[in-house]
Design an enzyme around this catalytic site. Structure first.
Site, PDB file in Angstrom:
ATOM      1  N   ASN B  77      -3.965  -5.078   9.288  1.00 36.25           N
ATOM      2  CA  ASN B  77      -3.851  -4.509   7.953  1.00 36.25           C
ATOM      3  C   ASN B  77      -2.430  -4.485   7.402  1.00 36.25           C
ATOM      4  O   ASN B  77      -2.167  -3.841   6.382  1.00 36.25           O
ATOM      5  CB  ASN B  77      -4.416  -3.084   7.919  1.00 36.25           C
ATOM      6  CG  ASN B  77      -5.796  -3.001   8.521  1.00 36.25           C
ATOM      7  OD1 ASN B  77      -5.964  -2.514   9.635  1.00 36.25           O
ATOM      8  ND2 ASN B  77      -6.777  -3.543   7.829  1.00 36.25           N
ATOM      9  N   ILE B  86       1.077  -2.944   3.361  1.00 31.40           N
ATOM     10  CA  ILE B  86      -0.008  -2.282   4.082  1.00 31.40           C
ATOM     11  C   ILE B  86      -1.269  -2.277   3.233  1.00 31.40           C
ATOM     12  O   ILE B  86      -1.202  -2.023   2.026  1.00 31.40           O
ATOM     13  CB  ILE B  86       0.357  -0.811   4.401  1.00 31.40           C
ATOM     14  CG1 ILE B  86       1.687  -0.748   5.142  1.00 31.40           C
ATOM     15  CG2 ILE B  86      -0.747  -0.146   5.193  1.00 31.40           C
ATOM     16  CD1 ILE B  86       2.191   0.665   5.329  1.00 31.40           C
ATOM     17  N   CYS B  87      -2.412  -2.549   3.889  1.00 32.60           N
ATOM     18  CA  CYS B  87      -3.688  -2.387   3.202  1.00 32.60           C
ATOM     19  C   CYS B  87      -4.317  -1.085   3.669  1.00 32.60           C
ATOM     20  O   CYS B  87      -4.794  -0.992   4.787  1.00 32.60           O
ATOM     21  CB  CYS B  87      -4.614  -3.557   3.503  1.00 32.60           C
ATOM     22  SG  CYS B  87      -6.216  -3.355   2.731  1.00 32.60           S
ATOM     23  N   LEU B  88      -4.286  -0.092   2.798  1.00 34.08           N
ATOM     24  CA  LEU B  88      -4.867   1.202   3.131  1.00 34.08           C
ATOM     25  C   LEU B  88      -5.511   1.731   1.847  1.00 34.08           C
ATOM     26  O   LEU B  88      -4.843   1.890   0.837  1.00 34.08           O
ATOM     27  CB  LEU B  88      -3.761   2.137   3.631  1.00 34.08           C
ATOM     28  CG  LEU B  88      -4.177   3.525   4.116  1.00 34.08           C
ATOM     29  CD1 LEU B  88      -5.070   3.425   5.338  1.00 34.08           C
ATOM     30  CD2 LEU B  88      -2.944   4.367   4.450  1.00 34.08           C
TER      31      LEU B  88
END
Lengths: 529, 174
Positions: B77, B86-88
């Site tokens: 991620n 960041i993939c959040l």
């Protein structure tokens, strides 16, 4: 649906359809929604093919003005309010949650009210009117202000924030993100939806207007059977029962009160008789560079050594590549040195690589010629339709002038307007017949189609020529009758052509060079066509 | 909104969440935080120390904070480059709520080091490896820790965090 008859009476004169409020209730029930796995209730499309052979190209539809749309929503809300005994504000939220499927909402609510309320963001307690409060010792968790007299607000979940932060949050959602029906509580992880009355309390008047506009939008956008008229600034919506999966069988042209005619399937301008998928492919084909590539492959060859593209610009077959100085024969693409002195009579004609190259070139040339044949006619009618449009803008002037010169009344000179309208519609139809024909595979029906096309084209050109004559001539009563005759003949030819193509399309009798049930018959994301 | 940021900052420094310590690169700018992240002992990244650069947009908390890894990390991620995006879900503008706390966000980022989310990857290849060949993934992740995440973290990121202007017109629906 029980309103086929009503629809039919409406479509018999497509230019003056008025919304009929008495029918509006009919629309509220029976629609399906993509996210509920129900079989599609038939809105009368396939039935109509059987019943209405006379107008196979014409499909039933209904135009709604903003007031009609509002009225429909209000009626649904009132019904739910009465049946389920839920306050109107909450009934509206529930209906939006169920994408305006009233039956399903009522059914689900009867079965398990708790889950339904929770899922749509409504807490359980009966609603008390929302109000701003000043609480001692309150600190807003967003801005961390804690001054005395700070007004605060919370919806039922109890997440309380100061009114300024709440307003900022809502303004951002409504103005910038275009959200209205599903704005959640500002607290992280809280999914409770802010109800309409709380919004009325919180948002500023100029935002309320925008908010209600957005809510209206969700009503139309949530329903597969409703679409906005795409004409600039037109506030109307159109209801039509044609489904995406029907688009290989029907070309659903509808016409708004604003006179804009468009395809309900793909929202593009009217493109009868060509089905949406063909239109999409055709426009793409005309827009992209694929034909440039075709031209290159038809008119140039690659140097057998370095691959540079070469266009022959003189008569001599002895080619020397500018780039790599390779010498070869344009005829057979073989080495020039092997030709010896017999260069004028290529002796390697039968050689395989040369043969392949020539085959590919010939094929490409044929396909290019075919495309250009249809494209030129398509483009020609497109241009003519544009010119006719300019003409129609002059028509009014012409009509006034004619009135003066001939002493005819305004009603009496309407035939000029009718002629101009006919020219434009017929040209548009003609234009699309060429895109249609490009994809049409020959069978025993294509000849009839081409005859119809030819007849319409001739009728249009005759009318067009006559229409351009000076006004003084047109005032002549003999010419007036002739012009009216030609106008009605044009319209008749157009209808004959559309009926024939639409009927055969509905019956699946056309064969196309491309797959019609392709992956993208319309602009919608979830495509079932 | 500086009050809110000051409060968040003091929240995170007086009783810091586990494995997280915060410094300000410039005392006058509350909108830029340097976070030193120590993974939990059970994490595959344990033993490393990671730098995060947190940028708070001018209209924070109405818009999401921007957080990137300034230490290279091998993770489904996080982009496997010097930008460290960041993939959040929590950090996406459409999911961000003004009521969300930075403390929770930082904890969520640390949580990603315990439980990567291969279903929503930024690096599809690494996500695939994580799912199918866990040993290879573990080895690569540890190797990255050894190469990049030993010692004091740097807070230099390749692409500067976008200065969240916040006024990207989304009026397309009008």
């Amino acid at each position: 649906m029980d309103s086929d008859e009503d629809f039919m009476s409406a479509v018999s004169s497509e230019d003056d359809i008025l919304p009929d409020d008495s029918e509006n209730e009919d629309m509220s029930g029976g629609e399906d929604f993509d996210d509920f796995d129900e079989p599609d209730p038939d809105l009368g499309i396939s039935k109509d093919f059987g019943q209405r052979k006379r107008v196979a190209y014409d499909i039933p539809f209904q135009v709604y003005k903003p007031a009609d749309i509002q009225k429909q929503q209000d009626e649904l809300v009132n019904e739910v309010n009465m049946i389920l005994d839920i306050p109107k504000g909450e009934a509206a939220i529930l209906l939006r949650h169920f994408r305006w499927n009233k039956e399903r909402l009522i059914e689900d609510y009867m079965d398990r009210p708790r889950q339904v309320l929770e899922a749509s963001g409504l807490a359980l307690e009966p609603a008390s009117l929302p109000k701003l409060e000043v609480l001692p010792g309150f600190m807003c968790d967003i801005c961390c202000e804690d001054g005395d007299g700070l007004e605060s607000f919370a919806i039922k979940c109890g997440h309380r924030y100061c009114v300024d932060c709440y307003r900022h949050y809502l303004a951002q959602k409504i103005k910038e993100e275009g959200e209205a029906a599903r704005i959640q509580c500002p607290s992280g992880g809280c999914n409770l939806i802010i109800d309409a009355r709380s919004l009325d309390l919180l948002v500023t008047p100029e935002l309320t207007a925008r908010y209600h506009e957005l809510l209206n939008r969700t009503y139309v956008e949530d329903k597969d059977t409703l679409k906005w008229c795409p004409a600039p600034d037109c506030p109307n919506a159109i209801e039509c029962g044609v489904k995406k999966k029907d688009l290989d069988k029907v070309v659903p042209t509808v016409s708004c009160l604003c006179e804009h005619r468009f395809c309900f399937g793909c929202i593009l301008n009217d493109h009868q008789p060509a089905p949406c998928e063909l239109v999409k492919r055709w426009l793409k084909k005309c827009a992209d560079d694929s034909e440039t590539a075709n031209w290159i492959s038809a008119n140039t060859k690659e140097c057998p050594r370095c691959g540079s593209t070469i266009e022959k610009n003189g008569g001599c077959n002895h080619m020397t590549c500018r780039k790599c100085k390779h010498e070869f024969c344009w005829m057979c693409m073989g080495l020039w040195s092997e030709h010896g002195t017999s260069w004028y009579n290529c002796n390697r004609f039968e050689e395989k690589s040369g043969l392949d190259a020539r085959d590919a070139q010939a094929k490409s040339r044929v396909s290019l010629d075919r495309y250009l044949h249809y494209y030129n006619r398509y483009a020609n009618h497109e241009q003519s339709a544009r010119l006719d449009k300019n003409l129609s803008q002059k028509t009014e002037k012409k009509m006034v002038q004619l009135q003066k010169e001939s002493g005819m009344s305004w009603i009496e000179v309407q035939y000029l307007n009718a002629a101009s309208q006919a020219l434009q519609t017929c040209r548009t139809t003609l234009m699309w017949t060429y895109a249609f024909a490009f994809y049409l595979a020959r069978n025993n029906l294509t000849e009839i189609f081409e005859d119809n096309q030819k007849d319409l084209e001739m009728a249009v050109e005759n009318l067009s020529a006559m229409f351009e004559r000076p006004v003084t001539e047109l005032a002549d009563s003999k010419l007036k009758v002739e012009l009216m005759d030609k106008t009605s003949y044009c319209n008749k030819r157009r209808i004959i052509l559309l009926e024939d193509t639409a009927q055969n399309l509905a019956d699946g009798r056309w064969t196309f060079n491309v797959e019609l049930t392709g992956s993208a018959a319309s602009s919608g994301p979830s495509n079932r066509a | 909104m500086s009050k809110r940021i000051a409060k968040e900052l003091s929240d995170c420094t007086t009783s810091p969440p586990p494995g997280i310590s915060i410094t300000l690169p410039s005392d006058s700018d509350l909108h830029k935080w340097h976070v030193t992240l120590t993974p939990s002992p059970t994490s595959i990244y344990a033993g490393g120390t990671f730098g995060l650069v947190v940028t708070l947009p001018p209209d924070f908390p109405f818009r999401a904070p921007h957080i990137v890894f300034s230490t290279r990390i091998y993770h489904p991620n996080v982009t496997n480059d010097a930008a460290g995006n960041i993939c959040l879900g929590l950090l996406k503008d459409e999911n961000w709520k003004p009521g969300s706390r930075l403390r929770g966000v930082l904890e969520a980022v640390r949580g990603l080091l315990d439980e990567p989310n291969p279903d929503d990857p930024l690096e599809p290849r690494i996500a695939d490896e994580f799912r199918r060949e866990r040993e290879v993934f573990d080895k690569n992740a540890r190797a990255h820790v050894v190469s990049y995440a030993k010692g004091k973290p740097s807070f230099v990121v390749a692409a500067p965090a976008p200065a969240a202007s916040g006024k990207e017109g989304k009026g397309g629906k009008a």
